[in-house]
Design a protein around this motif. Sequence first.
Motif, PDB file in Angstrom:
ATOM      1  N   LYS A   1       0.840  -1.407   0.092  1.00 57.88           N
ATOM      2  CA  LYS A   1       0.047  -0.125   0.053  1.00 57.88           C
ATOM      3  C   LYS A   1       0.833   1.329   0.209  1.00 57.88           C
ATOM      4  N   LEU A   2       1.875   1.119   0.922  1.00 58.62           N
ATOM      5  CA  LEU A   2       2.682   2.339   0.976  1.00 58.62           C
ATOM      6  C   LEU A   2       3.560   2.505  -0.282  1.00 58.62           C
TER       7      LEU A   2
ATOM      8  N   LYS B   1       2.713   1.518  -3.391  1.00 60.26           N
ATOM      9  CA  LYS B   1       1.684   2.198  -4.444  1.00 60.26           C
ATOM     10  C   LYS B   1       1.567   3.426  -4.175  1.00 60.26           C
ATOM     11  N   LYS B   2       1.125   4.170  -2.869  1.00 55.57           N
ATOM     12  CA  LYS B   2       1.105   5.437  -2.810  1.00 55.57           C
ATOM     13  C   LYS B   2       2.038   6.317  -3.122  1.00 55.57           C
TER      14      LYS B   2
ATOM     15  N   SER C   1       2.052   6.209  -7.197  1.00 60.25           N
ATOM     16  CA  SER C   1       1.107   7.271  -7.906  1.00 60.25           C
ATOM     17  C   SER C   1       1.358   8.425  -7.707  1.00 60.25           C
ATOM     18  N   GLY C   2       2.202   8.779  -6.445  1.00 62.40           N
ATOM     19  CA  GLY C   2       2.252  10.459  -6.225  1.00 62.40           C
ATOM     20  C   GLY C   2       3.412  10.684  -7.174  1.00 62.40           C
TER      21      GLY C   2
ATOM     22  N   GLU D   1       2.073   7.132   6.218  1.00 62.18           N
ATOM     23  CA  GLU D   1       1.311   7.579   5.175  1.00 62.18           C
ATOM     24  C   GLU D   1       2.052   9.116   5.046  1.00 62.18           C
TER      25      GLU D   1
ATOM     26  N   ILE E   1       5.036   9.354   3.419  1.00 58.39           N
ATOM     27  CA  ILE E   1       5.146   9.153   1.800  1.00 58.39           C
ATOM     28  C   ILE E   1       4.367  10.544   1.205  1.00 58.39           C
ATOM     29  N   GLU E   2       3.571  11.043   1.821  1.00 57.60           N
ATOM     30  CA  GLU E   2       3.051  12.471   1.327  1.00 57.60           C
ATOM     31  C   GLU E   2       4.111  13.468   1.369  1.00 57.60           C
TER      32      GLU E   2
END
Length: 414
Positions: A314-315, A317-318, A321-322, A396, A399-400
């Motif tokens: 999940k991380l 993928k995030k 996509s970012g 998250e 990652i952001e």
Amino acid sequence: KHIPGGVNSPVRAFKSVGGKPFFVKKGEGSKIYDIDGNSYIDYVCSWGLLILGHSPPAVINALKNKIKFGLSYGAPTEIETELAQLIKKCIPSIELLRFVNSGTEATMSAIRLARGFTGRNKIVKFEGCYHGHADSFLIKAGSGVATLGLPASTGVTREVAKDTINLPYNDVENFTKVVEKKHEEIAGIILEPVAGNMGVIPAEKEFIEKIRELTQKYDIVLIFDEVISGFRVALGGAQEFYNVNPDLTCLGKIIGGGLPVGAYGGRKDIMEKIAPLGPVYQAGTLSGNPVAMTAGYQTIKELMKPDVYQKLEKLGKKLESGIRSNLDKLGIELQYNRIGSISALFFTEEKVYDFASAQKSDTKRYARYFHEMLNRGIFLPPSQFEANFISLAHTENDIEKTIKANHLSLKRLF
Ligand code: PLP
């Protein structure tokens, strides 16, 4: 003044990105802190091994309890067997395994074993794969060898080099041609099933399946070097991901939980050739060290909990996509390869599937990107030809922040 290049492993010196490396004070969770008071979100993760992040409490506490009983005995301990059992449970192709102290020792021992088992001399490896620094592997290798642009290391004799056959990664046709012609001389074939030392390049399924088919046909020992991919791309490593079992597997990094550990293991009939059962010699004063075994055991226990690999995916993928959305917004075409929690952003527009295509990357621009990111508190590998790793401690929010820094950095570069 005291250590060659100031480092004990070449890529740490920032040679290909320029500047001076920071010196580390501590690591905690997803962050690494330097002695000058800066902190960075860490995507190097000690070159992939810190899958739980820095200083995971479960491991640190187990170590505190363990060291009370001494540090090394040079005699068997229960924890060695316990870790061996755990690894075998996760990677069923391993029937017997031997612990060593590094990935280099694991691969070096595995090819000696392949030679001892088959009575043949030659080893096939693939360009851009890195299998540690034993002589046989230092020809067109990945990692620091690629970073420094060395075709091969000096000090490796021609006699040793002639027993290593180097082939392009993911090239089924070439591989088939060479094996059909030379199989009687080939003891073993070693590869990173997910290459993590020329950036990140997963093997194509067809390539892996052809290798398995021909090695079986000609009784060549197939060795998966899962020093990076083991316990990383899945609990059972790349062999679980591709559903292809090798004869031998090399492990390192994660299985030591932050302490120096490697291992090689696989088919019982092959592993039984190792001393003291058989004639292939391999040993180590600190092999199976109880403190290191404890760190590995606790780490794998954590990885066996539910949803661990889903969280990493999940991380991953995030982040992907970012970064892809940043590239779209900025109208930049770059290649992004990812499998689960490992990835690489290649500074090239063309698809990256082997060493030659990875080398088309603009390494000068990568160097500037590295520093742009570092200045924004993100520690990426100081080389285009290394992988980015996400740990379970990354949030998250981390990652952001990274995606934001990536946007600002790319904007400055193009
Ligand atoms: N094999 C692979 C795939 C690696 O990535 C590495 C190290 O990065 C090694 C072997 C060598 O391991 P070590 O550095 O522990 O000797």
